[in-house]
Design an enzyme around this catalytic site. Structure first.
Site, PDB file in Angstrom:
ATOM      1  N   TYR A 177      -5.770   2.664  -6.540  1.00 22.80           N
ATOM      2  CA  TYR A 177      -5.314   1.989  -5.308  1.00 22.80           C
ATOM      3  C   TYR A 177      -6.502   1.291  -4.616  1.00 22.80           C
ATOM      4  O   TYR A 177      -6.351   0.263  -3.963  1.00 22.80           O
ATOM      5  CB  TYR A 177      -4.609   2.977  -4.380  1.00 22.80           C
ATOM      6  CG  TYR A 177      -3.681   2.288  -3.395  1.00 22.80           C
ATOM      7  CD1 TYR A 177      -2.664   1.444  -3.845  1.00 22.80           C
ATOM      8  CD2 TYR A 177      -3.826   2.460  -2.027  1.00 22.80           C
ATOM      9  CE1 TYR A 177      -1.818   0.789  -2.949  1.00 22.80           C
ATOM     10  CE2 TYR A 177      -2.982   1.827  -1.128  1.00 22.80           C
ATOM     11  CZ  TYR A 177      -1.984   0.987  -1.594  1.00 22.80           C
ATOM     12  OH  TYR A 177      -1.156   0.343  -0.696  1.00 22.80           O
ATOM     13  N   LYS A 212      -5.171  -0.468   3.731  1.00 21.52           N
ATOM     14  CA  LYS A 212      -4.111   0.299   4.425  1.00 21.52           C
ATOM     15  C   LYS A 212      -4.698   1.189   5.531  1.00 21.52           C
ATOM     16  O   LYS A 212      -4.049   1.420   6.553  1.00 21.52           O
ATOM     17  CB  LYS A 212      -3.312   1.147   3.430  1.00 21.52           C
ATOM     18  CG  LYS A 212      -2.440   0.346   2.456  1.00 21.52           C
ATOM     19  CD  LYS A 212      -1.378  -0.503   3.143  1.00 21.52           C
ATOM     20  CE  LYS A 212      -0.346  -1.024   2.145  1.00 21.52           C
ATOM     21  NZ  LYS A 212       0.562  -2.013   2.766  1.00 21.52           N
TER      22      LYS A 212
END
Ligand code: NAD
Ligand code: IMJ
Length: 256
Positions: A156, A163
């Protein structure tokens, strides 16, 4: 029975196709009686999104690349002319270079880092600044995030950092816009097979892991995410702001 969003106008940014989380949210908003405005990124997806918008009975389908200030200004102008007030805004947008989602995180380039931040985090600030003046009766702004913001999730990488910034943006925006009766929240969804998940290495293993280890012993589905978005956009969510709500079959509570 009247819908939960009857009399409200909602803008949903981030529908690319039928599998987009934003599509499920738009469908749930319509089901609850909202007037729906959809925005999409560029000509590549225009035909598809216009077709989905027609199917959903959207009042308007508009182009808006959230990295382009002129397009954001044009969006505001187009809305101001026709819609007296906006009640809800959904930001369901993220992008990073594909190679940054597979090679070691320390090899992320400056450009790749800035691209992920610009599209995936700063765009919430830009969208909020542009659209909050139209939210004259207060309302709700919401975005989509993922567990990789606060935990290390394989591959990720740069998106996790984006995020983390996005979730911090939610808190600062919530503090600032609260005085206008505008609530700002994030929904942290579990893994869902969308275009943004396609091609991610070992994604089906991630899905299997959640199904095996989450309290509910299954994956989450986009309709569950959408119903949480309805809650936040409706009066039922009136006391909730600055939060990250997990809709992930409970996965994030687990240790070992
Ligand atoms: P998706 O690919 O359907 O949606 C991503 C959207 O971002 C697309 O509609 C794309 O057009 C839009 N976009 C990208 N760059 C843009 C730009 N410059 N301007 C305007 N729009 C732009 O995939 P999705 O899974 O529905 O993703 C939606 C959101 O949900 C993302 O923020 C994603 O990080 C988040 N999320 C996804 C999952 C998952 O497992 N699919 C889990 C948690 C959170
Ligand atoms: C994405 C990458 C790596 C691991 C991942 C994901 N896991 C999950 C996702 C475990 C659930 C999906 N997700 C939460 C995202 O936010 C995806 C963002 C994304 C996906 C792509 C793929 C295609 C591309 N760029 C992308 N940019 C952002 O070129």
């Amino acid at each position: 029975m009247p819908g939960l969003l009857e009399g409200k106008t909602a803008l949903v940014a981030g529908v690319a196709n039928r599998w987009s989380i934003a599509y499920s949210i738009a469908a749930a908003f319509r089901r609850e009686g909202a007037t729906l405005l959809l925005t999409y990124q560029g000509d590549r997806v225009r035909a598809q999104v216009e077709e989905l918008g027609a199917e959903l009975g959207a009042a308007k389908v508009l182009n808006c690349d959230v990295t382009n200030d002129a397009e954001l200004a044009a969006l505001v102008a187009a809305l101001q002319a026709e819609f007296p007030k906006l009640d809800a805004v959904v930001h369901s947008i993220a992008f990073a270079n594909k190679e940054d989602l597979s090679r070691p995180f320390s090899e992320t380039s400056r450009d790749g880092y800035l691209l992920a931040q610009n599209v995936s985090a700063y765009s919430l600030v830009a969208l909020s600044r542009a659209l909050s003046p139209l939210m004259t009766g207060g309302g709700a702004i919401m975005t989509l995030t993922y567990l990789g913001a606060t935990r290390v999730v394989e591959n990720y990488n740069v998106m996790g950092v984006a995020k983390a910034a996005l979730e911090a943006c939610v808190r600062y925006l919530a503090a600032e816009l609260g005085g206008k009766g505008i609530r700002v929240n994030a929904i942290s969804a579990g893994p869902i097979k969308t275009a943004s998940a396609r091609g991610i290495k070992d994604f089906s293993k991630v899905l299997d892991g959640v199904a095996e280890h989450s309290p509910l012993k299954r994956n989450c589905d986009p309709a569950e995410v959408a119903d949480t978005a309805v809650f936040l956009a409706s009066g039922l969510g009136r006391g909730v702001t600055g939060n990250t709500i997990f809709v992930d079959a409970g996965f994030q509570i687990m240790g070992l």
